[in-house]
Design an enzyme around this catalytic site. Sequence first.
Site, PDB file in Angstrom:
ATOM      1  N   HIS A 194       0.842  -1.203   0.000  1.00 33.45           N
ATOM      2  CA  HIS A 194       0.000   0.000   0.000  1.00 33.45           C
ATOM      3  C   HIS A 194       0.881   1.259   0.000  1.00 33.45           C
ATOM      4  O   HIS A 194       0.592   2.230  -0.693  1.00 33.45           O
ATOM      5  CB  HIS A 194      -0.881   0.045   1.253  1.00 33.45           C
ATOM      6  CG  HIS A 194      -1.852  -1.093   1.383  1.00 33.45           C
ATOM      7  ND1 HIS A 194      -1.755  -2.047   2.364  1.00 33.45           N
ATOM      8  CD2 HIS A 194      -2.941  -1.426   0.653  1.00 33.45           C
ATOM      9  CE1 HIS A 194      -2.749  -2.909   2.248  1.00 33.45           C
ATOM     10  NE2 HIS A 194      -3.477  -2.572   1.214  1.00 33.45           N
ATOM     11  N   GLN A 221      -8.371  -7.237 -11.262  1.00 29.91           N
ATOM     12  CA  GLN A 221      -9.064  -6.085 -10.674  1.00 29.91           C
ATOM     13  C   GLN A 221      -8.632  -4.807 -11.393  1.00 29.91           C
ATOM     14  O   GLN A 221      -9.460  -3.993 -11.798  1.00 29.91           O
ATOM     15  CB  GLN A 221      -8.717  -6.009  -9.186  1.00 29.91           C
ATOM     16  CG  GLN A 221      -9.027  -4.686  -8.524  1.00 29.91           C
ATOM     17  CD  GLN A 221      -8.801  -4.729  -7.028  1.00 29.91           C
ATOM     18  OE1 GLN A 221      -9.469  -5.441  -6.315  1.00 29.91           O
ATOM     19  NE2 GLN A 221      -7.846  -3.958  -6.540  1.00 29.91           N
ATOM     20  N   LEU A 262       3.426  -9.017  -0.847  1.00 30.10           N
ATOM     21  CA  LEU A 262       2.812  -8.540   0.401  1.00 30.10           C
ATOM     22  C   LEU A 262       1.295  -8.501   0.261  1.00 30.10           C
ATOM     23  O   LEU A 262       0.760  -8.192  -0.800  1.00 30.10           O
ATOM     24  CB  LEU A 262       3.335  -7.150   0.742  1.00 30.10           C
ATOM     25  CG  LEU A 262       4.837  -7.042   1.011  1.00 30.10           C
ATOM     26  CD1 LEU A 262       5.184  -5.635   1.464  1.00 30.10           C
ATOM     27  CD2 LEU A 262       5.288  -8.056   2.058  1.00 30.10           C
TER      28      LEU A 262
END
Length: 274
Positions: free
Chosen positions: A34, A150, A181
């Site tokens: 992220h 996605q 991750l």
Amino acid sequence: MIIVRTIEALQSAKEALGGSIGFVPTMGALHQGHLSLIQQARKENEHLIVSIFVNPTQFLEGEDLDAYPRKEDADIKICELCSVDILFMPSIDVMYEKDELCIGAPALSGYVLEGEKRPGHFDGMLQVVMKLLNLSAANKAYFGKKDAQQLALIMQMVKNYFMNVEIIPCDIVRDEQGLALSSRNVYLSIEEKQRALSLSAALKKATSLIRAGELESSVIKEEMKKILSVTDELEYVAIVDRNFQALHSVEIGNTIILIAARVGKPRLIDNLWI
Ligand code: AMP
């Protein structure tokens, strides 16, 4: 950094911002993957909005919605350290009404691989991403290649619905041993973590076979499956083009190799863009 939890608060916080907006939607339990999106967005835009929302409509019956890791306090600190301007953390009620108009994943690319294994997942994902992109009114929104299908479907939605936002694909971030991750990695025991490394090891094997001139998908997949036999359930190994249609042989510049497998509790995905 301003933390907002309602649409009204988000809109008024946004009014105070002038200039370009970058947006990173997440489900929280933030990790280095992220962070790479957040850092890139920080560099490329005058302002930065991050959202944290565990979206119920993209979880199937029996999936880990309730058990999905939530680390609100740590996430807030991370966003502060990353100079996020607005952190949007809505509740389910803020995001959804009871009887909603829905958009659906496309028939071909939306119902293979992840779409086949998790029917309805992409409908819910597109629904929330549409809402979040509209709310953020961002110039650029950042998504990881880790969720390859996605990412492709979001790009298609933006194109098909003439949405005014640029989608920026970001590289997969791995730990020092190669494991991609994921917020769900916290569920892996030490022993499971070792077996989870088979996903990236299989992708490395595919790379070395392709470098050595082997392009036939069936041969590459067989070699990968040997490595992946240590997983608890191999859902798929696929070699597809950029539209997620199967390829008999690898086309350099137009191929994605994808894996989904369960190791212990978590279902893991990984991929390689060739
Ligand atoms: P999530 O919180 O899992 O919904 O992920 C939020 C965003 O972070 C999505 O665009 C993911 O593709 C991206 N992301 C998650 N893990 C990674 C990773 N290891 N490397 C790069 N991007 C990632």
